[in-house]
Scaffold this motif. Sequence first.
Motif, PDB file in Angstrom:
ATOM      1  N   SER A   1       1.206   9.047  -6.058  1.00  0.00           N
ATOM      2  CA  SER A   1       1.270  10.540  -5.643  1.00  0.00           C
ATOM      3  C   SER A   1       2.149  11.042  -6.630  1.00  0.00           C
ATOM      4  O   SER A   1       2.049  12.146  -6.993  1.00  0.00           O
ATOM      5  CB  SER A   1       1.591  10.841  -4.334  1.00  0.00           C
ATOM      6  OG  SER A   1       2.820  10.109  -3.942  1.00  0.00           O
ATOM      7  N   LEU A   2       3.119  10.406  -7.123  1.00  0.00           N
ATOM      8  CA  LEU A   2       4.168  10.786  -7.976  1.00  0.00           C
ATOM      9  C   LEU A   2       3.597  11.092  -9.313  1.00  0.00           C
ATOM     10  O   LEU A   2       3.869  12.189  -9.899  1.00  0.00           O
ATOM     11  CB  LEU A   2       5.377   9.980  -8.050  1.00  0.00           C
ATOM     12  CG  LEU A   2       6.330   9.924  -6.906  1.00  0.00           C
ATOM     13  CD1 LEU A   2       7.471   8.922  -7.181  1.00  0.00           C
ATOM     14  CD2 LEU A   2       7.141  11.139  -7.096  1.00  0.00           C
TER      15      LEU A   2
ATOM     16  N   ASP B   1       0.953   3.978  -2.892  1.00  0.00           N
ATOM     17  CA  ASP B   1       0.597   5.306  -2.765  1.00  0.00           C
ATOM     18  C   ASP B   1       1.660   6.168  -2.924  1.00  0.00           C
ATOM     19  O   ASP B   1       1.447   7.330  -3.794  1.00  0.00           O
ATOM     20  CB  ASP B   1       0.270   5.494  -1.207  1.00  0.00           C
ATOM     21  CG  ASP B   1      -0.887   4.964  -0.577  1.00  0.00           C
ATOM     22  OD1 ASP B   1      -2.113   4.511  -1.413  1.00  0.00           O
ATOM     23  OD2 ASP B   1      -1.113   4.503   0.667  1.00  0.00           O
ATOM     24  N   ARG B   2       2.784   5.815  -2.737  1.00  0.00           N
ATOM     25  CA  ARG B   2       3.858   6.681  -3.187  1.00  0.00           C
ATOM     26  C   ARG B   2       3.706   6.765  -4.821  1.00  0.00           C
ATOM     27  O   ARG B   2       4.133   7.928  -5.411  1.00  0.00           O
ATOM     28  CB  ARG B   2       5.171   5.872  -2.785  1.00  0.00           C
ATOM     29  CG  ARG B   2       6.559   7.054  -3.000  1.00  0.00           C
ATOM     30  CD  ARG B   2       7.676   6.301  -2.312  1.00  0.00           C
ATOM     31  NE  ARG B   2       7.521   5.376  -0.962  1.00  0.00           N
ATOM     32  CZ  ARG B   2       7.762   4.197  -1.212  1.00  0.00           C
ATOM     33  NH1 ARG B   2       8.247   3.541  -2.061  1.00  0.00           N
ATOM     34  NH2 ARG B   2       7.610   3.237   0.044  1.00  0.00           N
ATOM     35  N   ARG B   3       3.784   5.793  -5.532  1.00  0.00           N
ATOM     36  CA  ARG B   3       3.859   5.884  -7.051  1.00  0.00           C
ATOM     37  C   ARG B   3       2.562   6.813  -7.600  1.00  0.00           C
ATOM     38  O   ARG B   3       2.606   7.472  -8.565  1.00  0.00           O
ATOM     39  CB  ARG B   3       3.690   4.658  -7.764  1.00  0.00           C
ATOM     40  CG  ARG B   3       4.842   3.866  -7.569  1.00  0.00           C
ATOM     41  CD  ARG B   3       5.921   4.386  -8.371  1.00  0.00           C
ATOM     42  NE  ARG B   3       5.493   4.154 -10.038  1.00  0.00           N
ATOM     43  CZ  ARG B   3       6.251   4.913 -10.619  1.00  0.00           C
ATOM     44  NH1 ARG B   3       7.179   5.831 -10.383  1.00  0.00           N
ATOM     45  NH2 ARG B   3       6.063   4.970 -11.871  1.00  0.00           N
TER      46      ARG B   3
ATOM     47  N   GLU C   1       0.751  -1.041   0.051  1.00  0.00           N
ATOM     48  CA  GLU C   1      -0.227   0.068   0.036  1.00  0.00           C
ATOM     49  C   GLU C   1       0.884   1.279   0.031  1.00  0.00           C
ATOM     50  O   GLU C   1       0.501   2.362  -0.675  1.00  0.00           O
ATOM     51  CB  GLU C   1      -0.955   0.010   1.106  1.00  0.00           C
ATOM     52  CG  GLU C   1      -2.274  -1.049   1.163  1.00  0.00           C
ATOM     53  CD  GLU C   1      -2.678  -1.325   2.396  1.00  0.00           C
ATOM     54  OE1 GLU C   1      -2.606  -0.346   3.184  1.00  0.00           O
ATOM     55  OE2 GLU C   1      -3.807  -1.711   2.368  1.00  0.00           O
ATOM     56  N   GLU C   2       1.937   1.282   0.810  1.00  0.00           N
ATOM     57  CA  GLU C   2       2.875   2.595   0.913  1.00  0.00           C
ATOM     58  C   GLU C   2       3.508   2.720  -0.576  1.00  0.00           C
ATOM     59  O   GLU C   2       3.549   3.810  -1.058  1.00  0.00           O
ATOM     60  CB  GLU C   2       3.877   2.284   1.945  1.00  0.00           C
ATOM     61  CG  GLU C   2       3.233   2.419   3.290  1.00  0.00           C
ATOM     62  CD  GLU C   2       4.251   1.951   4.382  1.00  0.00           C
ATOM     63  OE1 GLU C   2       5.354   1.882   4.050  1.00  0.00           O
ATOM     64  OE2 GLU C   2       3.974   2.050   5.669  1.00  0.00           O
ATOM     65  N   ALA C   3       4.022   1.608  -1.184  1.00  0.00           N
ATOM     66  CA  ALA C   3       4.554   1.445  -2.242  1.00  0.00           C
ATOM     67  C   ALA C   3       3.719   2.245  -3.537  1.00  0.00           C
ATOM     68  O   ALA C   3       3.932   2.984  -4.177  1.00  0.00           O
ATOM     69  CB  ALA C   3       5.091   0.263  -2.880  1.00  0.00           C
TER      70      ALA C   3
ATOM     71  N   LYS D   1       1.176  14.143  -9.078  1.00  0.00           N
ATOM     72  CA  LYS D   1       2.183  15.307  -9.165  1.00  0.00           C
ATOM     73  C   LYS D   1       2.576  15.402 -10.562  1.00  0.00           C
ATOM     74  O   LYS D   1       2.585  16.655 -11.326  1.00  0.00           O
ATOM     75  CB  LYS D   1       3.534  15.233  -8.432  1.00  0.00           C
ATOM     76  CG  LYS D   1       4.250  16.532  -8.476  1.00  0.00           C
ATOM     77  CD  LYS D   1       5.551  16.071  -7.346  1.00  0.00           C
ATOM     78  CE  LYS D   1       6.386  17.432  -7.413  1.00  0.00           C
ATOM     79  NZ  LYS D   1       7.556  17.168  -6.654  1.00  0.00           N
TER      80      LYS D   1
END
Length: 105
Positions: A59-60, A55-57, A51-53, A63
Amino acid sequence: MGDLVCINRPDDSDRVTEAEISEVSRTNAVVPTIDIYSAKVLLTLTQKMVEEAVDRRVSLLEKNIEERDQEIMRAIRKMQAKMVIRQGKVQLPWWRRLFGVKQTR
Protein backbone atom coordinates in the motif's frame (compact mmCIF):
# COMPACT_ATOMS: atom_id res chain seq x y z
CA MET A 1 3.41 -26.64 24.30
CA GLY A 2 6.22 -29.04 23.51
CA ASP A 3 8.60 -31.55 25.06
CA LEU A 4 12.35 -31.87 25.07
CA VAL A 5 13.55 -35.11 23.53
CA CYS A 6 17.08 -36.53 23.59
CA ILE A 7 18.35 -37.73 20.23
CA ASN A 8 21.46 -39.90 20.08
CA ARG A 9 23.87 -39.67 17.19
CA PRO A 10 23.41 -42.66 14.83
CA ASP A 11 26.03 -45.36 15.14
CA ASP A 12 27.58 -46.61 11.87
CA SER A 13 29.75 -49.48 13.17
CA ASP A 14 28.71 -52.79 14.68
CA ARG A 15 31.48 -52.71 17.29
CA VAL A 16 31.40 -49.90 19.77
CA THR A 17 34.41 -49.14 21.92
CA GLU A 18 34.30 -47.74 25.40
CA ALA A 19 35.64 -44.39 24.18
CA GLU A 20 32.86 -44.16 21.60
CA ILE A 21 30.24 -44.94 24.22
CA SER A 22 31.49 -42.16 26.46
CA GLU A 23 31.63 -39.80 23.43
CA VAL A 24 28.06 -40.65 22.42
CA SER A 25 26.81 -40.09 25.95
CA ARG A 26 28.45 -36.64 25.95
CA THR A 27 27.04 -35.63 22.57
CA ASN A 28 23.35 -36.20 23.20
CA ALA A 29 21.42 -33.39 21.64
CA VAL A 30 18.42 -31.86 23.32
CA VAL A 31 15.92 -31.01 20.58
CA PRO A 32 12.76 -29.07 21.33
CA THR A 33 9.65 -30.64 19.84
CA ILE A 34 6.25 -29.08 19.33
CA ASP A 35 2.83 -30.62 18.92
CA ILE A 36 0.88 -30.23 15.68
CA TYR A 37 -1.76 -27.87 17.12
CA SER A 38 0.87 -25.47 18.47
CA ALA A 39 2.77 -25.61 15.19
CA LYS A 40 -0.41 -24.79 13.27
CA VAL A 41 -1.15 -21.84 15.57
CA LEU A 42 2.41 -20.52 15.20
CA LEU A 43 2.27 -20.97 11.42
CA THR A 44 -1.05 -19.12 11.23
CA LEU A 45 0.26 -16.25 13.36
CA THR A 46 3.44 -16.03 11.30
CA GLN A 47 1.47 -16.04 8.04
CA LYS A 48 -0.81 -13.25 9.30
CA MET A 49 2.18 -11.17 10.42
CA VAL A 50 3.89 -11.60 7.05
CA GLU A 51 0.69 -10.82 5.12
CA GLU A 52 0.10 -7.65 7.15
CA ALA A 53 3.68 -6.51 6.62
CA VAL A 54 3.49 -7.21 2.88
CA ASP A 55 0.11 -5.47 2.59
CA ARG A 56 1.47 -2.43 4.42
CA ARG A 57 4.52 -2.24 2.13
CA VAL A 58 2.43 -2.73 -1.01
CA SER A 59 0.00 0.00 0.00
CA LEU A 60 2.90 2.39 0.68
CA LEU A 61 4.43 1.55 -2.70
CA GLU A 62 1.07 2.05 -4.43
CA LYS A 63 0.70 5.43 -2.74
CA ASN A 64 4.19 6.46 -3.85
CA ILE A 65 3.50 5.27 -7.40
CA GLU A 66 0.22 7.20 -7.48
CA GLU A 67 1.93 10.41 -6.31
CA ARG A 68 4.71 9.93 -8.88
CA ASP A 69 2.15 9.34 -11.64
CA GLN A 70 0.36 12.56 -10.71
CA GLU A 71 3.62 14.51 -10.84
CA ILE A 72 4.49 12.98 -14.22
CA MET A 73 1.05 13.80 -15.63
CA ARG A 74 1.38 17.42 -14.42
CA ALA A 75 4.77 17.69 -16.11
CA ILE A 76 3.39 16.19 -19.33
CA ARG A 77 0.44 18.59 -19.33
CA LYS A 78 2.77 21.56 -18.80
CA MET A 79 4.98 20.43 -21.66
CA GLN A 80 1.97 19.94 -23.93
CA ALA A 81 0.63 23.39 -23.06
CA LYS A 82 4.01 24.99 -23.81
CA MET A 83 4.22 23.20 -27.17
CA VAL A 84 0.71 24.27 -28.16
CA ILE A 85 1.43 27.86 -27.18
CA ARG A 86 4.69 27.84 -29.19
CA GLN A 87 2.88 26.52 -32.23
CA GLY A 88 0.34 29.32 -31.94
CA LYS A 89 -2.65 27.04 -32.01
CA VAL A 90 -4.06 28.38 -28.78
CA GLN A 91 -7.13 30.51 -29.11
CA LEU A 92 -6.71 33.86 -27.39
CA PRO A 93 -8.92 34.58 -24.39
CA TRP A 94 -12.10 36.52 -25.16
CA TRP A 95 -10.84 39.76 -23.65
CA ARG A 96 -7.68 39.68 -25.75
CA ARG A 97 -9.69 38.99 -28.90
CA LEU A 98 -12.10 41.80 -27.98
CA PHE A 99 -9.35 44.38 -27.52
CA GLY A 100 -7.10 42.96 -30.22
CA VAL A 101 -4.20 42.30 -27.85
CA LYS A 102 -1.75 39.78 -29.20
CA GLN A 103 0.43 37.59 -27.04
CA THR A 104 3.93 38.92 -26.62
CA ARG A 105 6.24 35.98 -26.85
